[in-house]
Every structure is written in C-alpha cells, then in structure tokens.
Design a protein around this motif. Structure first.
Motif, PDB file in Angstrom:
ATOM      1  N   PHE A  68       0.859  -1.181   0.000  1.00  0.00           N
ATOM      2  CA  PHE A  68       0.000   0.000   0.000  1.00  0.00           C
ATOM      3  C   PHE A  68       0.894   1.228   0.000  1.00  0.00           C
ATOM      4  O   PHE A  68       1.925   1.251   0.669  1.00  0.00           O
ATOM      5  N   ILE A  69       0.521   2.236  -0.765  1.00  0.00           N
ATOM      6  CA  ILE A  69       1.218   3.515  -0.714  1.00  0.00           C
ATOM      7  C   ILE A  69       0.166   4.607  -0.798  1.00  0.00           C
ATOM      8  O   ILE A  69      -0.820   4.475  -1.533  1.00  0.00           O
ATOM      9  N   THR A  70       0.348   5.665   0.000  1.00  0.00           N
ATOM     10  CA  THR A  70      -0.631   6.749   0.011  1.00  0.00           C
ATOM     11  C   THR A  70       0.016   8.053   0.442  1.00  0.00           C
ATOM     12  O   THR A  70       1.037   8.056   1.149  1.00  0.00           O
ATOM     13  N   LEU A  71      -0.588   9.146   0.031  1.00  0.00           N
ATOM     14  CA  LEU A  71      -0.231  10.458   0.545  1.00  0.00           C
ATOM     15  C   LEU A  71      -1.062  10.691   1.799  1.00  0.00           C
ATOM     16  O   LEU A  71      -2.271  10.443   1.804  1.00  0.00           O
ATOM     17  N   LEU A  72      -0.427  11.151   2.857  1.00  0.00           N
ATOM     18  CA  LEU A  72      -1.129  11.414   4.119  1.00  0.00           C
ATOM     19  C   LEU A  72      -1.534  12.871   4.211  1.00  0.00           C
ATOM     20  O   LEU A  72      -0.773  13.763   3.827  1.00  0.00           O
ATOM     21  N   ASN A  73      -2.724  13.107   4.735  1.00  0.00           N
ATOM     22  CA  ASN A  73      -3.188  14.460   5.035  1.00  0.00           C
ATOM     23  C   ASN A  73      -2.628  14.888   6.389  1.00  0.00           C
ATOM     24  O   ASN A  73      -2.125  14.070   7.149  1.00  0.00           O
ATOM     25  N   ALA A  74      -2.796  16.151   6.704  1.00  0.00           N
ATOM     26  CA  ALA A  74      -2.450  16.620   8.044  1.00  0.00           C
ATOM     27  C   ALA A  74      -3.326  15.847   9.035  1.00  0.00           C
ATOM     28  O   ALA A  74      -4.544  15.765   8.865  1.00  0.00           O
ATOM     29  N   CYS A  75      -2.711  15.232  10.019  1.00  0.00           N
ATOM     30  CA  CYS A  75      -3.458  14.412  10.974  1.00  0.00           C
ATOM     31  C   CYS A  75      -2.567  14.089  12.170  1.00  0.00           C
ATOM     32  O   CYS A  75      -1.414  14.519  12.235  1.00  0.00           O
ATOM     33  N   GLU A  76      -3.117  13.326  13.063  1.00  0.00           N
ATOM     34  CA  GLU A  76      -2.342  12.796  14.170  1.00  0.00           C
ATOM     35  C   GLU A  76      -2.077  11.328  13.866  1.00  0.00           C
ATOM     36  O   GLU A  76      -2.999  10.514  13.853  1.00  0.00           O
ATOM     37  N   LEU A  77      -0.837  11.005  13.563  1.00  0.00           N
ATOM     38  CA  LEU A  77      -0.431   9.633  13.298  1.00  0.00           C
ATOM     39  C   LEU A  77      -0.399   8.907  14.639  1.00  0.00           C
ATOM     40  O   LEU A  77       0.253   9.355  15.571  1.00  0.00           O
ATOM     41  N   THR A  78      -1.147   7.814  14.760  1.00  0.00           N
ATOM     42  CA  THR A  78      -1.224   7.070  16.021  1.00  0.00           C
ATOM     43  C   THR A  78      -0.594   5.699  15.822  1.00  0.00           C
ATOM     44  O   THR A  78      -0.994   4.953  14.936  1.00  0.00           O
ATOM     45  N   ILE A  79       0.388   5.401  16.674  1.00  0.00           N
ATOM     46  CA  ILE A  79       1.106   4.130  16.586  1.00  0.00           C
ATOM     47  C   ILE A  79       0.889   3.389  17.895  1.00  0.00           C
ATOM     48  O   ILE A  79       1.245   3.881  18.971  1.00  0.00           O
TER      49      ILE A  79
END
Length: 108
Positions: A68-79
C-alpha cells in the motif's frame, strides 16, 4: 486444568484438561514502523497498528496488510506499540506499506 459446573448436581468438577492460556503481548503479530523526515527519526520500533488519514479518510494498518502507498493528510499519526501508544502530529507525508514494514516519510 478446566473447572466446570455440573448441570445436574451443581458441583464444580475439574476435567483434567489443560486450558489454553491467553497469548501474551510478545506473541501478537507486529509491523516494523519507521517515521522520519530528512533530519530526524520520530519513531522506529515494532508496532501492533498504525492509524492515519488520507484523502479518503481515516484508516488503519495492521500486521499482514497488503502492499500500500498513500499520501497522508495533516493528521495525528497514532502508533500502537508494545511500549504504549505514540501520537505524532503531522502536516502531511507519504506512507509505504510492504511485507510488514510501514515507512512514513514526512516533510515532503
């Protein structure tokens, strides 16, 4: 050993059969996650899941995810990792998922 209650007598009886124990967190599948920009690495550890937002909305990456490959929007990346939950506020980036590896490149 498994203990159960007899329906007819109400007695608790040990059936002598070992019950499977719940899997500990070390047995849970993980993906390797690396979040970095040209001058800084923000996160590089195994994780149970990664959550982010792209143009179509919020999504999650779990172990064994398809490539999978994608462009990310402004957000809170949660790991979500064995060490706890890590949140990284991002203004955008690129995420690449391949063979239980998640790479997030920021500041592009």
């Amino acid at each position: 050993m498994a203990v159960h209650q007899q329906a007819s007598t109400g007695e608790f009886v040990d059936d002598g059969v070992k019950q499977a124990t719940a899997a500990n967190s070390a047995d849970k599948p993980v993906v390797h996650v690396k979040v970095y920009s040209p001058f800084q690495t923000y996160f590089e550890e195994p994780a149970y899941s990664v959550s982010a937002t792209n143009e179509t909305g919020p999504f999650d990456i779990l172990p064994h995810h398809h490539n999978f490959i994608t462009l990310l929007n402004a957000c809170e990346l949660t790991i979500n990792s064995p060490g706890g939950e890590k949140r990284i506020r991002i203004s955008g980036g690129v995420m690449h998922v391949k063979e239980d590896s998640v790479i997030v490149f920021l500041d592009v």
